[in-house]
Scaffold this motif. Sequence first.
Motif, short mmCIF file in Angstrom:
data_model
loop_
_atom_site.label_atom_id
_atom_site.label_comp_id
_atom_site.label_asym_id
_atom_site.label_seq_id
_atom_site.Cartn_x
_atom_site.Cartn_y
_atom_site.Cartn_z
N LEU A 88 -0.27 -2.43 -5.21
CA LEU A 88 -1.35 -2.80 -4.44
C LEU A 88 -1.50 -4.15 -4.04
O LEU A 88 -1.66 -4.75 -2.94
CB LEU A 88 -2.45 -1.76 -4.29
N TYR B 94 -6.96 8.21 -11.88
CA TYR B 94 -6.38 9.52 -11.46
C TYR B 94 -6.18 10.19 -12.67
O TYR B 94 -5.26 9.65 -13.46
CB TYR B 94 -5.14 9.16 -10.65
N LEU C 124 -17.84 -3.91 -0.30
CA LEU C 124 -17.61 -2.41 -0.18
C LEU C 124 -18.74 -1.93 0.85
O LEU C 124 -18.56 -0.89 1.45
CB LEU C 124 -17.70 -1.69 -1.30
N ALA D 208 0.87 -1.34 -0.07
CA ALA D 208 -0.06 -0.10 -0.07
C ALA D 208 0.98 1.40 -0.03
O ALA D 208 0.39 2.34 -0.80
CB ALA D 208 -0.97 0.04 1.20
N ALA E 264 -12.93 4.41 -12.38
CA ALA E 264 -12.44 5.64 -11.51
C ALA E 264 -10.85 5.47 -11.77
O ALA E 264 -10.42 4.49 -11.53
CB ALA E 264 -12.77 5.14 -9.95
N ARG F 258 -13.04 2.23 -4.19
CA ARG F 258 -13.50 0.91 -4.65
C ARG F 258 -12.50 0.19 -5.17
O ARG F 258 -12.56 -1.21 -5.30
CB ARG F 258 -14.73 1.12 -5.34
N ASN F 259 -11.71 0.64 -6.29
CA ASN F 259 -10.68 -0.09 -6.93
C ASN F 259 -9.82 -0.77 -5.86
O ASN F 259 -9.25 -1.75 -6.01
CB ASN F 259 -9.80 0.83 -7.82
N LEU F 260 -9.39 0.26 -5.19
CA LEU F 260 -8.13 0.05 -4.17
C LEU F 260 -8.78 -1.12 -3.08
O LEU F 260 -7.98 -1.94 -2.82
CB LEU F 260 -7.76 1.34 -3.18
N LEU F 261 -10.19 -1.02 -2.30
CA LEU F 261 -10.28 -1.93 -1.38
C LEU F 261 -10.74 -3.26 -2.01
O LEU F 261 -10.79 -4.30 -1.46
CB LEU F 261 -11.69 -1.32 -0.75
N VAL F 262 -11.10 -3.36 -3.37
CA VAL F 262 -11.08 -4.59 -3.98
C VAL F 262 -9.74 -5.27 -4.09
O VAL F 262 -9.76 -6.43 -3.83
CB VAL F 262 -11.99 -4.56 -5.30
N LEU F 263 -8.63 -4.70 -4.39
CA LEU F 263 -7.36 -5.24 -4.40
C LEU F 263 -6.81 -5.54 -2.91
O LEU F 263 -5.80 -6.23 -2.80
CB LEU F 263 -6.51 -4.45 -5.38
N GLN F 264 -7.38 -4.70 -2.15
CA GLN F 264 -6.57 -4.82 -0.87
C GLN F 264 -7.81 -4.69 0.31
O GLN F 264 -8.11 -3.59 0.80
CB GLN F 264 -5.47 -3.73 -0.59
N PRO F 265 -8.60 -5.67 0.48
CA PRO F 265 -9.79 -5.75 1.14
C PRO F 265 -9.67 -5.61 2.75
O PRO F 265 -10.29 -4.96 3.54
CB PRO F 265 -10.45 -7.05 0.96
N GLY G 10 -13.54 8.18 -6.62
CA GLY G 10 -14.15 6.82 -6.87
C GLY G 10 -13.06 5.70 -6.73
O GLY G 10 -13.37 4.49 -6.90
N THR G 11 -11.77 6.07 -6.59
CA THR G 11 -10.70 5.19 -6.64
C THR G 11 -10.91 4.42 -5.64
O THR G 11 -10.10 3.01 -5.59
CB THR G 11 -9.42 6.01 -6.83
N LEU H 232 -11.79 -11.97 -2.37
CA LEU H 232 -11.58 -11.00 -3.50
C LEU H 232 -10.14 -10.87 -3.91
O LEU H 232 -10.24 -10.38 -5.44
CB LEU H 232 -11.72 -9.60 -2.28
N LEU I 288 -2.24 -0.03 -8.88
CA LEU I 288 -3.09 -1.12 -8.52
C LEU I 288 -2.34 -2.49 -8.38
O LEU I 288 -2.68 -3.13 -7.60
CB LEU I 288 -4.35 -1.28 -9.58
N TRP J 159 -4.39 -1.14 4.16
CA TRP J 159 -4.15 -0.12 3.19
C TRP J 159 -4.32 1.49 3.77
O TRP J 159 -3.29 2.03 3.23
CB TRP J 159 -5.68 -0.25 2.04
N GLU K 40 -9.75 9.91 -2.68
CA GLU K 40 -10.10 8.50 -3.16
C GLU K 40 -11.81 8.39 -3.09
O GLU K 40 -12.05 7.49 -3.90
CB GLU K 40 -9.52 7.52 -2.20
N ARG L 35 -8.91 -3.16 5.27
CA ARG L 35 -8.75 -1.63 4.95
C ARG L 35 -7.76 -1.00 5.88
O ARG L 35 -7.17 -0.09 5.46
CB ARG L 35 -10.25 -1.39 5.31
N PHE M 87 -14.71 -11.67 2.70
CA PHE M 87 -14.46 -11.09 1.51
C PHE M 87 -13.04 -11.23 1.53
O PHE M 87 -12.61 -11.18 0.34
CB PHE M 87 -14.99 -9.73 1.25
#
Lengths: 269, 300
Positions: free
Chosen positions: B102, B87, B52, A7, B85, A97-104, A94-95, B74, B99, A109, A90, A106, B70
């Motif tokens: 990460l 940057y 989420l 992260a 979304a 949601r991308n980040l938390l799918v890849l690193q759940p 809306g980014t 995931l 990503l 992260w 973030e 939280r 999850f």
Amino acid sequence: MTSVIRAFGSEVLKFRRWSVLAGTGAMVLVSTFIAYLTFHQIASGATGKEMTGLIEAFRTPQGLVAVIGQARSVIIAIALIMVAANLASEWTLGTLRNLLVLQPHRLRWLAGKMLALVLFVLLSMLLTLVVSGAFILILAPGQGIRTEAWTSADGLGIFVEFLGNEALCLVGISALGMLVAVLTRSVVTAVGVGLAYILVLEGIIAVVAPEVSQWFPGRVFNTIVGATVPMVGPTPLQGYPAALGAALLWIVGLVVVSAIVFPRQDVKA
Amino acid sequence: MNAIETHGLIKHFGKRTAVDGLTMSVPEGSITGFIGPNGAGKTTTLRLLLGLVRPDAGSATVLGHSLTEFERYLPRVGALVEAPAVYPGLSGRTNLEVLARLGGHPRSRVGEVLETVELSDRARDRAGTYSLGMKQRLGVAMALLPDPELLILDEPANGLDPLGIIGMRGMLRLLRGQGKTILLSSHLLGELEHVADWLVMLHEGKSVYCGTARELLSQRVELVIEPEDDLQRELVTRITNAAGHAVTTEEGALRIACPAGFDKALDRQARETGVTNLTIRVEQPSLEQLFLALVKGQRP
């Protein structure tokens, strides 16, 4: 730990954005300009009640820190904006949601991101102090100002002590920015609320009830630096050790509240 | 074996119920079309599956793990939820590298997914300068980054030109051929008709159909009737409504989406009332017509 390092590394890549670098640029330029104005006023023989302390300290080992420390409010405000805006963006972009799918996980992260952000803020502050300090040191001989006291062992000691307290102050400000961003989840609101709290609300309370406000986070983060060199900010009424303890407690408190709230939030952005 | 199963899933936002006792399944290795009007609860369901947002009630499993675990499933899921979304100040490549770092994926994977979505030639440009279609492809590349077993795509064809849509269709089929499961939410029902082999239709947070696309399409027909006068029009409408089906009018013709065999019942009832010259044409309905019929309360 690997997740936190990932992260952190991921966040470092985002510092390439001009909006992030602009924060550092503004910090360096505005702070150097304020330091120059202060130096110019003193060097050109300005007098005035509000300048007395500065003029007295100018030729002592505290002189350089007293001059470059005049821009501390700017450094604090920009640091708060940098952290709150960066984290809140973030949600706004809306980014998250991308980040938390890849690193759940939280918290992992958030820890990685905040480590990177705090490091960036501290490096920006260091760069600002080095640039403005070097600028004044270069200007001084031309104005007939002797700088030996500033660069003496005493002077360097004061600079390092100032740097340490300033770093702690900015860690606290970053923790405050983190909590505001987590609670508001919007760049505009986070920056607005953060600045209004630090610059307006605590300022009003300090005038109305100074004995209460001395324990407020913005106040204790600020006063621990003023304890080193009184000309760069208010001094802690409760004494340095008590203010330092309060600052550390506030940092822990802000981190704990963020760590409780963030994992439980619905990500609807 | 199902890649996704939900049982009575409920999610409220304040007083509004976004997902209302949703029970559905998505078979492994399928392309599942996830259909519903705006506000039907599609995106909230996807967010629930991705950890989420938290459900208020109900249960679900994704890739064999409960929704509460999850963190375990995931890493095997790729997702594009709502608008991509990005940057805007970073290049497309750097957006993916953020990503990839990460998620612990190798840098080489970034080049691969850029190739897959045909974005390599613009990869070094700022994502803020991309067209909607290019951002969409970048979003799909982000979803593909972990080489997922389950791919969740929310409106992936938004902003794509016809060639882009055909390319996307080919890519989805290729991914299904590799054994991946794809849950595809889309408003382009005609597009889903081309690729989906399983359908989940959502209305007001509930599932109104969950089954194979072939079964749905074969069970139902569309009747086209051109009435000679208002009397015939009124009669057909009355019989159809009494049977629980909806009638729509298009250029003077009456259109009825209904189960196969209803044409005979309609003709018989019309004859019983003395109308013997009713011309009924039986057509294969589109997914869109079936969807409209289903959300008006009919069941296949």
